[in-house]
Design a protein around this motif. Structure first.
Motif, PDB file in Angstrom:
ATOM      1  N   ILE A  78      45.898  -1.644  20.263  1.00  0.00           N
ATOM      2  CA  ILE A  78      46.706  -2.830  20.590  1.00  0.00           C
ATOM      3  C   ILE A  78      46.067  -3.609  21.737  1.00  0.00           C
ATOM      4  O   ILE A  78      45.958  -4.843  21.705  1.00  0.00           O
ATOM      5  CB  ILE A  78      48.142  -2.412  20.955  1.00  0.00           C
ATOM      6  CG1 ILE A  78      48.869  -1.877  19.714  1.00  0.00           C
ATOM      7  CG2 ILE A  78      48.922  -3.578  21.581  1.00  0.00           C
ATOM      8  CD1 ILE A  78      50.140  -1.116  20.030  1.00  0.00           C
ATOM      9  N   GLU A  79      45.616  -2.887  22.755  1.00  0.00           N
ATOM     10  CA  GLU A  79      44.989  -3.533  23.916  1.00  0.00           C
ATOM     11  C   GLU A  79      43.692  -4.250  23.554  1.00  0.00           C
ATOM     12  O   GLU A  79      43.295  -5.212  24.226  1.00  0.00           O
ATOM     13  CB  GLU A  79      44.731  -2.487  25.006  1.00  0.00           C
ATOM     14  CG  GLU A  79      46.004  -1.925  25.615  1.00  0.00           C
ATOM     15  CD  GLU A  79      45.803  -0.583  26.297  1.00  0.00           C
ATOM     16  OE1 GLU A  79      46.753  -0.128  26.972  1.00  0.00           O
ATOM     17  OE2 GLU A  79      44.713   0.011  26.151  1.00  0.00           O
ATOM     18  N   SER A  80      43.039  -3.790  22.480  1.00  0.00           N
ATOM     19  CA  SER A  80      41.766  -4.370  22.060  1.00  0.00           C
ATOM     20  C   SER A  80      41.929  -5.479  21.030  1.00  0.00           C
ATOM     21  O   SER A  80      40.958  -6.184  20.725  1.00  0.00           O
ATOM     22  CB  SER A  80      40.860  -3.274  21.476  1.00  0.00           C
ATOM     23  OG  SER A  80      40.678  -2.205  22.375  1.00  0.00           O
ATOM     24  N   ALA A  81      43.131  -5.630  20.473  1.00  0.00           N
ATOM     25  CA  ALA A  81      43.341  -6.532  19.340  1.00  0.00           C
ATOM     26  C   ALA A  81      43.700  -7.933  19.793  1.00  0.00           C
ATOM     27  O   ALA A  81      44.270  -8.144  20.866  1.00  0.00           O
ATOM     28  CB  ALA A  81      44.433  -5.973  18.436  1.00  0.00           C
ATOM     29  N   VAL A 175      54.422  -4.590  23.872  1.00  0.00           N
ATOM     30  CA  VAL A 175      55.446  -3.876  24.643  1.00  0.00           C
ATOM     31  C   VAL A 175      55.287  -2.371  24.421  1.00  0.00           C
ATOM     32  O   VAL A 175      55.384  -1.581  25.374  1.00  0.00           O
ATOM     33  CB  VAL A 175      56.859  -4.337  24.230  1.00  0.00           C
ATOM     34  CG1 VAL A 175      57.919  -3.454  24.879  1.00  0.00           C
ATOM     35  CG2 VAL A 175      57.087  -5.790  24.629  1.00  0.00           C
ATOM     36  N   PHE A 176      55.040  -1.970  23.181  1.00  0.00           N
ATOM     37  CA  PHE A 176      54.805  -0.553  22.885  1.00  0.00           C
ATOM     38  C   PHE A 176      53.657  -0.010  23.739  1.00  0.00           C
ATOM     39  O   PHE A 176      53.791   1.057  24.374  1.00  0.00           O
ATOM     40  CB  PHE A 176      54.483  -0.388  21.398  1.00  0.00           C
ATOM     41  CG  PHE A 176      54.058   0.997  20.995  1.00  0.00           C
ATOM     42  CD1 PHE A 176      54.983   1.925  20.549  1.00  0.00           C
ATOM     43  CD2 PHE A 176      52.727   1.364  21.037  1.00  0.00           C
ATOM     44  CE1 PHE A 176      54.585   3.205  20.168  1.00  0.00           C
ATOM     45  CE2 PHE A 176      52.316   2.643  20.660  1.00  0.00           C
ATOM     46  CZ  PHE A 176      53.245   3.568  20.222  1.00  0.00           C
ATOM     47  N   ALA A 208      61.482  -3.337  18.497  1.00  0.00           N
ATOM     48  CA  ALA A 208      61.768  -4.527  17.696  1.00  0.00           C
ATOM     49  C   ALA A 208      63.241  -4.896  17.791  1.00  0.00           C
ATOM     50  O   ALA A 208      63.603  -6.072  17.974  1.00  0.00           O
ATOM     51  CB  ALA A 208      61.377  -4.289  16.239  1.00  0.00           C
ATOM     52  N   ASP A 209      64.113  -3.902  17.689  1.00  0.00           N
ATOM     53  CA  ASP A 209      65.554  -4.164  17.778  1.00  0.00           C
ATOM     54  C   ASP A 209      65.916  -4.726  19.145  1.00  0.00           C
ATOM     55  O   ASP A 209      66.707  -5.672  19.247  1.00  0.00           O
ATOM     56  CB  ASP A 209      66.316  -2.864  17.512  1.00  0.00           C
ATOM     57  CG  ASP A 209      67.818  -3.048  17.620  1.00  0.00           C
ATOM     58  OD1 ASP A 209      68.402  -3.665  16.715  1.00  0.00           O
ATOM     59  OD2 ASP A 209      68.406  -2.579  18.613  1.00  0.00           O
ATOM     60  N   ALA A 210      65.331  -4.159  20.202  1.00  0.00           N
ATOM     61  CA  ALA A 210      65.631  -4.641  21.555  1.00  0.00           C
ATOM     62  C   ALA A 210      65.176  -6.081  21.756  1.00  0.00           C
ATOM     63  O   ALA A 210      65.770  -6.819  22.547  1.00  0.00           O
ATOM     64  CB  ALA A 210      64.970  -3.728  22.583  1.00  0.00           C
TER      65      ALA A 210
END
Length: 337
Positions: A78-81, A175-176, A208-210
């Motif tokens: 995620i950090e690289s995307a 966020v994850f 996602a819900d939050a």
């Protein structure tokens, strides 16, 4: 603008199978603008760039995640995307040729859905026996029919996607990654080496819900999930069920839900297990009665354990997300085109 980032996390991969997985990514038809990020999670020997070159995937990057565990490998990806939609592909997932185009279309047509996946067909190195077949959904193999299922990510249900082929909007994924990095140990979620914990895919849904999104099953998304022979044994199945039971307790803690029933004293466990076994023999039947022995033991043991610092950090982070005054319909992200 990169529309889709494919994030492939791997640890000690079968090189021939990994090559098939990468070739399936390379052969996508009608795919949106994309990038491929391969995350090597402490493989020995470490993967080298020639693995990427031989696959024909382009553009692709190989990055390393030194902290072992699937949750941390996904955070590194995620950090690289740079894409607007992230598609997580395990090193035993062979995507259908239109997977990425269908994922992009699903995200574009429904701006309210934030996390989703689809059908996963099992490719077995040997035929599963009767007990494993009854629990094959635990192996991320499922087909829920031709109709989409959309629902809340607050609780588990058939609409909640598995990790295989998981599609996540970038704002949810980031966020994850932030929560996982802050936790130190990811709260015990996600597989680590031989530990068959799970639940990091459910964390995507809770985030996602939050943030005001829904989650879903999109039947037009299809992949083949290759399952090795050693994973089709009863021993592996029981370890898998125990890991899922532990993750169930951990996710409830992170989401601020108290244990529904206190665990029995250790000395009463054999009696309770026998009573539950006999009750499940009557309904739902023998296969559930057998496997819930492993579930109950792991569930009770996890209930007795004090929450880790990582669980506490994840719980605080998720609570903080829910305390924001969010609109009913997310507006922070334009639809994919």
């Amino acid at each position: 603008m990169i529309e889709v980032s494919v994030i492939l996390c791997t640890h000690q991969p079968d090189r021939r199978l990994l090559d098939r997985v990468l070739k399936a990514v390379a052969s996508q038809r009608g795919a949106p603008t994309r990038e491929v990020i391969i995350v090597d999670n402490r493989s020995e020997p470490a993967l080298e760039d020639d693995v990427v070159k031989a696959s024909g995937v382009s553009p692709a990057r190989l990055v390393k995640e030194p902290v072992q565990g699937l949750a941390f490998a996904r955070a590194r990806g995620i950090e690289s995307a740079r894409g607007r939609l992230f598609v997580f592909v395990d090193d035993d997932n062979i995507l259908s040729t239109n997977y990425l185009s269908e994922a992009s279309r699903a995200a574009s047509e429904n701006s309210k859905i934030g996390v989703f996946a689809g059908r996963a067909h099992g490719l077995f190195e040997r035929q599963p026996d009767w007990l494993v077949r009854q629990h094959i959904a635990r192996y991320a193999v499922r087909d829920l029919g031709d109709d989409p299922l959309i629902g809340s990510g607050e609780h588990w249900g058939p609409h909640e996607p598995f990790g295989a082929g998981l599609c996540v909007r970038a704002n949810i994924a980031r966020v994850f990654a932030d929560l996982v990095r802050a936790s130190g140990d990811a709260g015990g979620l996600g597989r680590t080496g031989r530990e068959l914990a799970s639940g990091e895919d459910s964390l995507f849904s809770r985030i996602a819900d939050a943030l005001g999104y829904q989650v879903g099953y999109i039947p037009s998304l299809r992949l083949d999930h290759h399952i090795k022979a050693d994973r089709l044994s009863w021993r592996y199945l029981f370890r898998l069920i125990a890991g899922q039971a532990r993750a169930h307790v951990i996710m409830d803690r992170i989401c601020g839900r108290p244990d529904p029933v206190a665990p029995p004293p250790v000395w009463r466990e054999p009696d309770m297990s026998l009573r539950r076994f006999l009750g499940r023999l009557r309904s739902p039947g023998l296969y559930e009665a057998i496997t819930h022995i492993a579930w109950d033991h792991a569930y009770w043991r996890e209930q007795r354990r004090n929450p880790s610092s990582g669980e506490i950090i994840l719980a605080r982070g998720l609570k903080a997300l829910r305390e924001f005054d969010l609109p009913a319909t997310p507006t922070s992200e334009k639809p994919l085109t």
